[in-house]
Write an enzyme that holds these catalytic residues in place. Structure first.
Site, PDB file in Angstrom:
ATOM      1  N   THR B 129       0.870  -1.187   0.000  1.00 52.11           N
ATOM      2  CA  THR B 129       0.000   0.000   0.000  1.00 52.11           C
ATOM      3  C   THR B 129       0.899   1.227   0.000  1.00 52.11           C
ATOM      4  OG1 THR B 129      -0.057   0.282   2.400  1.00 52.11           O
ATOM      5  CG2 THR B 129      -1.660  -1.253   1.447  1.00 52.11           C
ATOM      6  N   ASP B 130       0.308   2.420  -0.126  1.00 48.81           N
ATOM      7  CA  ASP B 130       1.109   3.641  -0.109  1.00 48.81           C
ATOM      8  C   ASP B 130       1.835   3.803   1.226  1.00 48.81           C
ATOM      9  OD1 ASP B 130       0.393   4.208  -2.643  1.00 48.81           O
ATOM     10  OD2 ASP B 130      -1.207   5.628  -2.111  1.00 48.81           O
ATOM     11  N   CYS B 131       1.169   3.361   2.309  1.00 48.39           N
ATOM     12  CA  CYS B 131       1.788   3.518   3.627  1.00 48.39           C
ATOM     13  C   CYS B 131       2.616   2.309   4.044  1.00 48.39           C
ATOM     14  CB  CYS B 131       0.719   3.845   4.666  1.00 48.39           C
ATOM     15  SG  CYS B 131      -0.798   2.893   4.458  1.00 48.39           S
ATOM     16  N   TYR B 132       2.306   1.128   3.478  1.00 48.76           N
ATOM     17  CA  TYR B 132       3.080  -0.096   3.756  1.00 48.76           C
ATOM     18  C   TYR B 132       3.517  -0.688   2.421  1.00 48.76           C
ATOM     19  CZ  TYR B 132       1.171  -0.166   8.544  1.00 48.76           C
ATOM     20  OH  TYR B 132       0.838   0.126   9.834  1.00 48.76           O
ATOM     21  N   PRO B 133       4.601  -0.144   1.818  1.00 49.23           N
ATOM     22  CA  PRO B 133       4.921  -0.532   0.438  1.00 49.23           C
ATOM     23  C   PRO B 133       5.470  -1.951   0.272  1.00 49.23           C
ATOM     24  CG  PRO B 133       6.452   1.147   1.259  1.00 49.23           C
ATOM     25  CD  PRO B 133       5.427   0.963   2.315  1.00 49.23           C
TER      26      PRO B 133
END
Lengths: 140, 382
Positions: B129-133
């Site tokens: 994800t954008d926060c957990y790449p």
């Protein structure tokens, strides 16, 4: 003093010997005391008998000669059960499946007692132990 | 005047090293000669314990964040799937989870190995994800390099459990062990008169926040257990004749020992975990003393036929009979086995007794009692 011996053997009978009263002869003529631990005999088929024999050493030798003469195949019991006692938690799950009473919990301290001399290597304990502490050993 | 003691009064005695502590077996033996009134005068605390396979157990861990971080969506430890449907790097290792290719290895083994300080291989995946790449992880973890290790067992310490036989013609491999055909044996699983919830059948002193021994360390009862039942049939001594109350317990697994947490495998059933639990019970009054004096022959359980999928009840038996190694049932002698270890349970009751005698373990009064009159729903297939 007469030397007495104990032997644990598997006797394999050829199909044409199954009808003969071989254990009767062993007891009557050779004065051997016989404890049948496992029997798998069907008329007209090869049969197997796991027995424990006790008797005088000389008579026992004669008895074994007689068996050979009757074409009974004799093999010593080499299957034994190894028990990793060190890791045992003493639940006792193995005790109720052990028919010959080699695994008992009847002592007051509730620790499992293994008596290898009573074991007939039926292998039921192997699957009953939740920690898998029993193992079959094929060595002599 | 009948003697009454509060938790506070008993704790004061413990702090001064003056509390009289006995194990539940010792107090049951004492009860043959003394009345409940005499026992409440002589004894302050009774320690109870059990060490048995408890499937509804597990451990919550937090692995710490990697750089860049991952929001784990699926994970395995040594190939055993672990639950990752909670935030980023919290994982729950269910004790009965199986390795997909090794039927005798699973969650309980992972838990035991973590407690023992062994390295475990963590494999995890995420979509990124954008926060957990980060999308993939393959690394090793152990007790030193992760954050929390919380034992969290939703259903432990069952108050009584049926004894199992198999009346069918084929051997059955069950969570009650190997059951020989034609009732060749009978297996049971409790520590009888030493068992925690059988010594407090009305759950007067055990409730939310009760301090206990769990897996080798001090821990707590954190809720009533799943499948908690408090409306079960009682025998003439006021003890449920079948499975009834249960406990949810929590504790710091980092302080636990594989001496009291042990992975198990039941043939053709799967993985389970032996859990060691000890619970101290205060002798508050005569009524409590009478409960604690209960003996194996006064505790009844049902004999169920596990050879039949409906597990019909075939009869009843008491724990003195079951623990003798042989019961007589329908004119037949049946050898018995325990699945829980009385040897280990006694060890735990002894440790707890010593800790209380030395003032190192204080009793905690429940913050809240568990529900009374609670029955169970069963799943209707609609």
């Amino acid at each position: 003093m007469v030397k007495r011996v104990k032997k644990r053997l598997v006797l394999r009978f050829p199909a044409d010997r199954v009808n003969e009263p071989i254990t009767y002869v062993l007891i009557k003529d050779y004065d051997v005391s016989i404890n049948i631990l496992n029997a798998d005999i069907t008329h007209g088929k090869e049969g197997n008998l796991l027995i424990e024999m006790r008797g005088e050493a000389a008579k026992m030798d004669e008895a074994l000669e007689y068996l050979k003469d009757r074409k009974v195949h004799i093999s010593p019991v080499v299957k034994t059960i190894l028990f990793n006692e060190k890791d045992c938690i003493h639940c006792g799950a193995c005790a109720s499946v052990c028919f010959p009473g080699a695994l008992t919990m009847k002592n007051s301290n509730r620790k499992l007692k293994f008596s290898p001399d009573r074991c007939v290597a039926c292998e039921l304990c192997i699957k009953a132990c939740p920690l898998q502490l029993f193992e079959l050993n094929f060595g002599a | 005047m009948p003697v009454k003691k509060s938790f506070q009064e008993i704790n004061e005695k413990i702090k001064k090293g003056k509390a009289v502590v006995l194990t539940a077996e010792e107090v049951s033996a004492m009860g043959r000669d003394l009345s409940p009134a005499q026992v409440v005068e002589k004894v302050d605390v009774v320690t109870t314990a059990t060490f048995g396979p408890m499937c509804s157990s597990g451990m919550l861990i937090n692995t710490g964040h990697s750089d860049p971080p991952i929001r784990i969506e699926s994970a395995t430890l040594n190939g055993v799937p672990v639950f990752s449907g909670i935030a980023a790097v919290d994982l729950y290792i269910g004790a009965t989870e199986n390795h997909p290719e090794r039927p005798d290895y699973g969650g309980a083994h992972i838990i035991e190995e973590l407690i023992d300080g062994k390295d475990l291989e963590l494999v995890a995946h995420a979509k990124g994800t954008d926060c957990y790449p980060r999308r993939d992880i393959r690394t090793t973890i152990n007790r030193e390099n992760i954050n929390e290790m919380i034992m969290f067992n939703p259903r432990n310490a069952y108050q009584n459990y049926p004894a199992a036989v198999n009346a069918s013609n084929r051997i059955k491999y069950t969570y009650m062990g190997s059951l020989l055909p034609r009732m060749g044996n009978a297996n049971y699983s409790t520590s009888g008169e030493l068992s925690p919830l059988l010594n407090d059948p009305d759950m007067r002193t055990i409730g939310l926040g009760t301090r206990i021994f769990l897996g080798g360390t001090t821990a707590y009862v954190s809720w009533h257990g799943t499948q908690y039942k408090s409306n079960a049939e009682l025998n003439e001594h006021g003890v449920p004749v079948s499975n009834a109350a249960t406990l949810t317990v929590m504790g710091d697994a980092r302080n636990m020992s594989s001496e009291y947490i042990k992975a198990a495998y039941y043939e053709k059933y799967g993985v389970s975990m032996f859990v060691g639990i000890g619970i101290p019970i205060p002798v508050l009054d005569e009524e409590m003393a009478a409960r604690l004096m209960i003996r194996n022959e006064q505790i009844t359980t049902r004999i169920l036929d596990y050879g039949n999928p409906d597990h019909p009840e075939l009869g009843r038996v008491n724990y003195a009979q079951l623990m003798s190694g042989e019961i007589e049932f329908n004119g037949k002698k049946i050898r018995t086995s325990s699945l829980s270890s009385l040897y280990k349970a006694r060890k735990i009751a002894g440790i707890l007794k010593k800790q209380i005698e030395e003032g190192a373990f204080l009793l905690s009064e429940p913050l809240e009692a568990f529900p009374a009159g609670k029955g169970l729903n069963s799943l209707e297939i609609r």
